[in-house]
Design a protein around this motif. Structure first.
Motif, PDB file in Angstrom:
ATOM      1  N   SER A   1       0.840  -1.205   0.000  1.00  0.00           N
ATOM      2  CA  SER A   1       0.000   0.000   0.000  1.00  0.00           C
ATOM      3  C   SER A   1       0.880   1.262   0.000  1.00  0.00           C
ATOM      4  O   SER A   1       2.052   1.218   0.376  1.00  0.00           O
ATOM      5  N   TRP A   2       0.305   2.379  -0.413  1.00  0.00           N
ATOM      6  CA  TRP A   2       1.052   3.637  -0.454  1.00  0.00           C
ATOM      7  C   TRP A   2       1.621   3.999   0.908  1.00  0.00           C
ATOM      8  O   TRP A   2       2.645   4.673   1.021  1.00  0.00           O
ATOM      9  N   LYS A   3       0.947   3.543   1.961  1.00  0.00           N
ATOM     10  CA  LYS A   3       1.334   3.949   3.317  1.00  0.00           C
ATOM     11  C   LYS A   3       2.720   3.452   3.715  1.00  0.00           C
ATOM     12  O   LYS A   3       3.365   4.031   4.580  1.00  0.00           O
ATOM     13  N   ALA A   4       3.144   2.353   3.117  1.00  0.00           N
ATOM     14  CA  ALA A   4       4.425   1.753   3.508  1.00  0.00           C
ATOM     15  C   ALA A   4       5.608   2.385   2.777  1.00  0.00           C
ATOM     16  O   ALA A   4       6.757   2.142   3.125  1.00  0.00           O
ATOM     17  N   LEU A   5       5.336   3.177   1.773  1.00  0.00           N
ATOM     18  CA  LEU A   5       6.430   3.728   0.954  1.00  0.00           C
ATOM     19  C   LEU A   5       7.041   4.981   1.580  1.00  0.00           C
ATOM     20  O   LEU A   5       6.343   5.865   2.048  1.00  0.00           O
ATOM     21  N   HIS A   6       8.370   5.034   1.509  1.00  0.00           N
ATOM     22  CA  HIS A   6       9.148   6.173   2.000  1.00  0.00           C
ATOM     23  C   HIS A   6       8.860   7.404   1.124  1.00  0.00           C
ATOM     24  O   HIS A   6       8.600   7.263  -0.072  1.00  0.00           O
ATOM     25  N   TYR A 214     -11.210  16.813  16.282  1.00  0.00           N
ATOM     26  CA  TYR A 214      -9.756  16.644  16.337  1.00  0.00           C
ATOM     27  C   TYR A 214      -9.314  15.222  16.646  1.00  0.00           C
ATOM     28  O   TYR A 214      -9.989  14.485  17.374  1.00  0.00           O
ATOM     29  N   ASN A 215      -8.151  14.897  16.112  1.00  0.00           N
ATOM     30  CA  ASN A 215      -7.447  13.652  16.432  1.00  0.00           C
ATOM     31  C   ASN A 215      -5.985  13.984  16.698  1.00  0.00           C
ATOM     32  O   ASN A 215      -5.537  15.096  16.433  1.00  0.00           O
ATOM     33  N   SER A 216      -5.252  12.985  17.163  1.00  0.00           N
ATOM     34  CA  SER A 216      -3.827  13.198  17.445  1.00  0.00           C
ATOM     35  C   SER A 216      -3.008  13.005  16.165  1.00  0.00           C
ATOM     36  O   SER A 216      -3.475  12.378  15.204  1.00  0.00           O
ATOM     37  N   PRO A 217      -1.767  13.506  16.154  1.00  0.00           N
ATOM     38  CA  PRO A 217      -0.886  13.266  15.001  1.00  0.00           C
ATOM     39  C   PRO A 217      -0.710  11.771  14.725  1.00  0.00           C
ATOM     40  O   PRO A 217      -0.767  11.347  13.567  1.00  0.00           O
ATOM     41  N   GLU A 218      -0.506  10.973  15.778  1.00  0.00           N
ATOM     42  CA  GLU A 218      -0.269   9.537  15.605  1.00  0.00           C
ATOM     43  C   GLU A 218      -1.468   8.870  14.931  1.00  0.00           C
ATOM     44  O   GLU A 218      -1.308   8.030  14.035  1.00  0.00           O
ATOM     45  N   GLU A 219      -2.666   9.235  15.395  1.00  0.00           N
ATOM     46  CA  GLU A 219      -3.892   8.660  14.837  1.00  0.00           C
ATOM     47  C   GLU A 219      -4.013   8.960  13.337  1.00  0.00           C
ATOM     48  O   GLU A 219      -4.238   8.063  12.524  1.00  0.00           O
ATOM     49  N   VAL A 220      -3.832  10.214  12.948  1.00  0.00           N
ATOM     50  CA  VAL A 220      -4.073  10.545  11.534  1.00  0.00           C
ATOM     51  C   VAL A 220      -2.941  10.078  10.620  1.00  0.00           C
ATOM     52  O   VAL A 220      -3.194   9.676   9.483  1.00  0.00           O
ATOM     53  N   VAL A 221      -1.703  10.095  11.109  1.00  0.00           N
ATOM     54  CA  VAL A 221      -0.603   9.593  10.262  1.00  0.00           C
ATOM     55  C   VAL A 221      -0.754   8.086  10.061  1.00  0.00           C
ATOM     56  O   VAL A 221      -0.546   7.568   8.967  1.00  0.00           O
ATOM     57  N   GLY A 222      -1.164   7.381  11.105  1.00  0.00           N
ATOM     58  CA  GLY A 222      -1.401   5.943  10.977  1.00  0.00           C
ATOM     59  C   GLY A 222      -2.547   5.650  10.019  1.00  0.00           C
ATOM     60  O   GLY A 222      -2.513   4.704   9.246  1.00  0.00           O
ATOM     61  N   ARG A 223      -3.558   6.498  10.045  1.00  0.00           N
ATOM     62  CA  ARG A 223      -4.764   6.235   9.263  1.00  0.00           C
ATOM     63  C   ARG A 223      -4.623   6.692   7.807  1.00  0.00           C
ATOM     64  O   ARG A 223      -4.931   5.953   6.884  1.00  0.00           O
ATOM     65  N   CYS A 224      -4.163   7.932   7.602  1.00  0.00           N
ATOM     66  CA  CYS A 224      -4.275   8.473   6.243  1.00  0.00           C
ATOM     67  C   CYS A 224      -3.345   9.624   5.888  1.00  0.00           C
ATOM     68  O   CYS A 224      -3.303  10.013   4.721  1.00  0.00           O
ATOM     69  N   ALA A 225      -2.627  10.197   6.825  1.00  0.00           N
ATOM     70  CA  ALA A 225      -1.956  11.474   6.539  1.00  0.00           C
ATOM     71  C   ALA A 225      -0.470  11.314   6.217  1.00  0.00           C
ATOM     72  O   ALA A 225       0.260  10.686   6.976  1.00  0.00           O
ATOM     73  N   ASP A 226      -0.055  11.911   5.089  1.00  0.00           N
ATOM     74  CA  ASP A 226       1.381  12.137   4.889  1.00  0.00           C
ATOM     75  C   ASP A 226       1.782  13.396   5.635  1.00  0.00           C
ATOM     76  O   ASP A 226       2.842  13.469   6.235  1.00  0.00           O
ATOM     77  N   ALA A 253       7.818  11.118  13.588  1.00  0.00           N
ATOM     78  CA  ALA A 253       8.053   9.814  14.236  1.00  0.00           C
ATOM     79  C   ALA A 253       6.945   8.839  13.841  1.00  0.00           C
ATOM     80  O   ALA A 253       7.207   7.651  13.585  1.00  0.00           O
ATOM     81  N   ALA A 254       5.725   9.314  13.769  1.00  0.00           N
ATOM     82  CA  ALA A 254       4.596   8.446  13.383  1.00  0.00           C
ATOM     83  C   ALA A 254       4.759   7.989  11.931  1.00  0.00           C
ATOM     84  O   ALA A 254       4.487   6.832  11.592  1.00  0.00           O
ATOM     85  N   TYR A 255       5.219   8.889  11.067  1.00  0.00           N
ATOM     86  CA  TYR A 255       5.507   8.513   9.666  1.00  0.00           C
ATOM     87  C   TYR A 255       6.593   7.443   9.617  1.00  0.00           C
ATOM     88  O   TYR A 255       6.478   6.441   8.905  1.00  0.00           O
ATOM     89  N   ARG A 256       7.668   7.626  10.398  1.00  0.00           N
ATOM     90  CA  ARG A 256       8.761   6.632  10.401  1.00  0.00           C
ATOM     91  C   ARG A 256       8.257   5.268  10.834  1.00  0.00           C
ATOM     92  O   ARG A 256       8.586   4.247  10.234  1.00  0.00           O
ATOM     93  N   ARG A 257       7.413   5.252  11.877  1.00  0.00           N
ATOM     94  CA  ARG A 257       6.864   3.955  12.328  1.00  0.00           C
ATOM     95  C   ARG A 257       6.006   3.338  11.227  1.00  0.00           C
ATOM     96  O   ARG A 257       6.024   2.144  11.024  1.00  0.00           O
ATOM     97  N   ARG A 258       5.274   4.167  10.525  1.00  0.00           N
ATOM     98  CA  ARG A 258       4.397   3.646   9.465  1.00  0.00           C
ATOM     99  C   ARG A 258       5.201   3.001   8.348  1.00  0.00           C
ATOM    100  O   ARG A 258       4.858   1.919   7.879  1.00  0.00           O
ATOM    101  N   VAL A 259       6.272   3.642   7.914  1.00  0.00           N
ATOM    102  CA  VAL A 259       7.034   3.070   6.801  1.00  0.00           C
ATOM    103  C   VAL A 259       7.963   1.936   7.228  1.00  0.00           C
ATOM    104  O   VAL A 259       8.387   1.133   6.409  1.00  0.00           O
ATOM    105  N   ASP A 260       8.276   1.852   8.517  1.00  0.00           N
ATOM    106  CA  ASP A 260       9.149   0.793   9.018  1.00  0.00           C
ATOM    107  C   ASP A 260       8.412  -0.510   9.282  1.00  0.00           C
ATOM    108  O   ASP A 260       9.023  -1.539   9.511  1.00  0.00           O
ATOM    109  N   LYS A 261       7.109  -0.457   9.268  1.00  0.00           N
ATOM    110  CA  LYS A 261       6.309  -1.654   9.587  1.00  0.00           C
ATOM    111  C   LYS A 261       6.575  -2.786   8.620  1.00  0.00           C
ATOM    112  O   LYS A 261       6.693  -2.546   7.427  1.00  0.00           O
TER     113      LYS A 261
END
Ligand code: BMP
Length: 261
Positions: A1-6, A214-226, A253-261
């Motif tokens: 998925s697009w979410k895993a790409l750096h 509102y949501n947290s940065p971690e929530e939205v980066v995990g779900r849908c946000a670049d 940091a949330a982006y890094r965790r997303r792509v490192d999965k």
């Protein structure tokens, strides 16, 4: 998925020079933070941009809420953007027929097309809106990259799944000019070349009493946000620069965790 790409891979997939520039800024500054500078005087926007410029990849403005707008203000803002290496998005949310948006982008008092790197628009009118934006750009000194508002953060938004899937088709049919989305959902049907930007981010409130959610940065980066878009979480903080630094660190940091999965 697009979410895993750096972001560096995403940059290669993008065919648009302005989007590529934004990806590069995100990589160079390790920032996927956009701040919504929703302030009503030129001086206040400039002071904020100077204070947080180091930590953002993008400054989002609503030019029509500024009470003392001048084109000199834009020139000053562009200088700050150059010095701190961030891009500018005018959140105009164009939403009219092609003819009208061509005039709104390419003319008027604000001359948005002469200075904005990105502009937002709604898909509601159908794909003629993108043709209108492209026509407006012909009256401008440069091109602008367009961001489609797919769905909205506000309570009861009418942007349901059916609307969203029709709206994103407009983006897919105009890849040269439409480079991403403002979205709350991951738009998994769209490929990885598109940027996803998500507003409605704040760690100290659940809403604003006017429908914002509102949501947290971690929530939205995990779900849908670049890119997370934070307005009052930064502008309303006692120390906006410290708040921007905090949102930047958490979102990247949330982006890094997303792509490192
Ligand atoms: P705040 O973080 O202060 O709630 O600001 C959010 C910003 O994002 C505002 O500038 C608003 O216009 C914009 N926005 C939003 O809140 N929800 C959307 O769905 C789309 C937006 O552009």
């Amino acid at each position: 998925s697009w979410k895993a790409l750096h972001f560096s891979e995403r940059k290669k997939l993008s065919q648009n020079e302005i989007a590529q520039r934004l990806y590069q800024v995100m990589l160079d500054k390790e920032s996927n933070l956009a701040v919504a500078a929703d302030l009503t005087s030129c001086a206040a926007v400039l002071a904020l941009a100077e204070a947080i410029g180091r930590d953002i990849c993008l400054l989002k403005i609503h030019v029509d809420i500024i009470e003392d707008f001048t084109l000199e203000f834009i020139m000053d803002l562009k200088k700050i953007a150059g010095r701190h290496n961030f891009l500018i998005m005018e959140d105009r949310k164009f939403s009219d027929i092609g003819f009208t948006v061509s005039n709104q982008l390419g003319g008027g008092l604000y001359r948005i097309g002469d200075w904005a790197d990105f502009v937002t628009f709604h898909g509601l009118p159908g794909s003629g809106i993108v043709e209108g934006l492209k026509t407006g750009m012909k009256n401008c000194s440069r091109s602008v990259a367009c961001i489609l508002v797919a769905d909205m953060s506000s309570k009861g938004a009418l942007t349901g799944p059916e609307y969203v899937s029709s709206a994103v088709k407009i983006a897919e049919e105009h890849r040269d000019d439409v480079v991403g989305f403002v979205t709350q959902t991951d738009l998994s049907s769209c490929d990885a070349s598109f940027l996803r930007m998500t507003p409605g981010v704040n760690i100290s409130a659940a809403g604003d009493g006017l429908g914002q959610q509102y949501n947290s940065p971690e929530e939205v980066v995990g779900r849908c946000a670049d890119i997370i878009i934070v307005g009052r979480g930064v502008t309303g903080a006692a120390d906006p620069a410290a708040a921007a630094a905090m949102y930047k660190t958490r979102a990247f940091a949330a982006y890094r965790r997303r792509v490192d999965k």
